[in-house]
Write a protein that holds these residues in place. Sequence first.
Motif, mmCIF file in Angstrom:
data_model
loop_
_atom_site.group_PDB
_atom_site.id
_atom_site.type_symbol
_atom_site.label_atom_id
_atom_site.label_comp_id
_atom_site.label_asym_id
_atom_site.label_seq_id
_atom_site.Cartn_x
_atom_site.Cartn_y
_atom_site.Cartn_z
ATOM 1 N N ARG A 63 31.774 28.153 43.450
ATOM 2 C CA ARG A 63 32.209 28.297 42.057
ATOM 3 C C ARG A 63 31.081 27.849 41.139
ATOM 4 N NH1 ARG A 63 33.878 24.039 44.501
ATOM 5 N NH2 ARG A 63 33.794 21.987 43.519
ATOM 6 N N VAL A 64 31.124 28.369 39.925
ATOM 7 C CA VAL A 64 30.052 28.085 38.976
ATOM 8 C C VAL A 64 30.663 27.581 37.678
ATOM 9 C CG1 VAL A 64 28.114 29.052 37.698
ATOM 10 C CG2 VAL A 64 28.630 29.916 39.982
ATOM 11 N N MET A 120 17.875 28.260 48.561
ATOM 12 C CA MET A 120 19.329 28.355 48.342
ATOM 13 C C MET A 120 20.069 28.357 49.682
ATOM 14 S SD MET A 120 19.910 28.105 45.210
ATOM 15 C CE MET A 120 20.839 28.881 43.924
ATOM 16 N N ALA A 121 19.498 29.067 50.673
ATOM 17 C CA ALA A 121 20.137 29.094 51.999
ATOM 18 C C ALA A 121 20.140 27.688 52.606
ATOM 19 C CB ALA A 121 19.402 30.070 52.908
ATOM 20 N N LEU A 142 23.113 31.590 42.261
ATOM 21 C CA LEU A 142 24.203 30.601 42.286
ATOM 22 C C LEU A 142 25.473 31.245 42.840
ATOM 23 C CD1 LEU A 142 24.226 28.469 38.989
ATOM 24 C CD2 LEU A 142 23.681 27.738 41.309
ATOM 25 N N VAL A 143 25.740 32.458 42.366
ATOM 26 C CA VAL A 143 26.961 33.149 42.803
ATOM 27 C C VAL A 143 26.896 33.460 44.297
ATOM 28 C CG1 VAL A 143 28.218 35.344 42.558
ATOM 29 C CG2 VAL A 143 27.505 34.067 40.521
ATOM 30 N N ALA A 144 25.695 33.796 44.776
ATOM 31 C CA ALA A 144 25.548 34.123 46.200
ATOM 32 C C ALA A 144 25.649 32.885 47.087
ATOM 33 C CB ALA A 144 24.203 34.817 46.424
ATOM 34 N N PRO A 191 35.297 31.002 40.018
ATOM 35 C CA PRO A 191 35.036 31.151 41.459
ATOM 36 C C PRO A 191 33.950 32.195 41.673
ATOM 37 C CG PRO A 191 37.382 31.456 40.952
ATOM 38 C CD PRO A 191 36.661 31.395 39.643
ATOM 39 N N ALA A 192 33.065 31.954 42.632
ATOM 40 C CA ALA A 192 31.973 32.904 42.878
ATOM 41 C C ALA A 192 32.524 34.295 43.196
ATOM 42 C CB ALA A 192 31.100 32.384 44.023
#
Length: 239
Positions: free
Chosen positions: A194-195, A165-166, A188-190, A208-209
């Motif tokens: 936005r999701v 993810m990073a 996903l949120v981190a 928005p995250a």
Amino acid sequence: MLQIEDLSVAFRQHDGRLTRPLAGVSLTVAPGDCAGLIGGSGAGKSLIAEALTGTLPRNAELSGRIGVSGRIALAPQAVTALDPLARAGAQIARLARLAGRSADPAALMARLGLPEAALRAYPHELSGGMAKRVLIATALATGAGTLIADEPTLGLDPEAADRIMALLAGLAAEGTGVLIISHDLPRLVATTTRVTVLREGRPVETVPAAAFPEGLTHPFTRALWDAQTWTATEWAKAC
Ligand SMILES: Nc1ncnc2c1ncn2[C@@H]1O[C@H](COP(=O)(O)OP(=O)(O)OP(=O)(O)O)[C@@H](O)[C@H]1O
């Protein structure tokens, strides 16, 4: 740049009936954006990836608008998408060739944090996280400005999942438009700004995250968040 408006996918069944497992999906991924897409099993996430990359089954009927400027590439969900008989470096070079480009697999692999030895490795010699990176490398080798990562953390341990993810967030920071399709809402949120939440092939909302978790208003998104964070918390306690 990727822009999807009111995307629907229907299938004509053998008896002539039409089923529509995906309808009304809209989202945008600009250069440098990192956006997320989540939904349960069968929510239509892979159909969106297939619609974007022109790989839908032949009996699929597509409607809506897909606008793409520049090249778009998919890092597929399954590591079995890699050729089991070809070394990782050769696979990256092949994808570049197919896209009419020359690539430097060693540089690409270094950019994705893969050791040089992985260039000569066959897929079965790679760890799950390394294989996922090679899939991302094959997508980037095409010169794509927009990357769709389909379940990039599936099957990985938490540390490898965090590293992938990073890496995706880093690609976005370098200017690639990134759409991450995942079951993993907390990651996903981190990672994304936005999701977009899907439920049984229909959009629920795009959040928005920064709105997670206090700003959540839709009960489905809230339930999805609670289910995943509860598990993580309880698991941590049990350990
Ligand atoms: N060729 C097809 N004909 C008819 N229906 C199909 C076809 N391919 C997919 N579907 C349906 O489309 C729906 C969405 O499938 P999709 O694979 O996109 O789900 P998903 O969100 O990616 O699920 P998962 O997370 O389990 O991979 C499912 O209900 C599936 O049965």
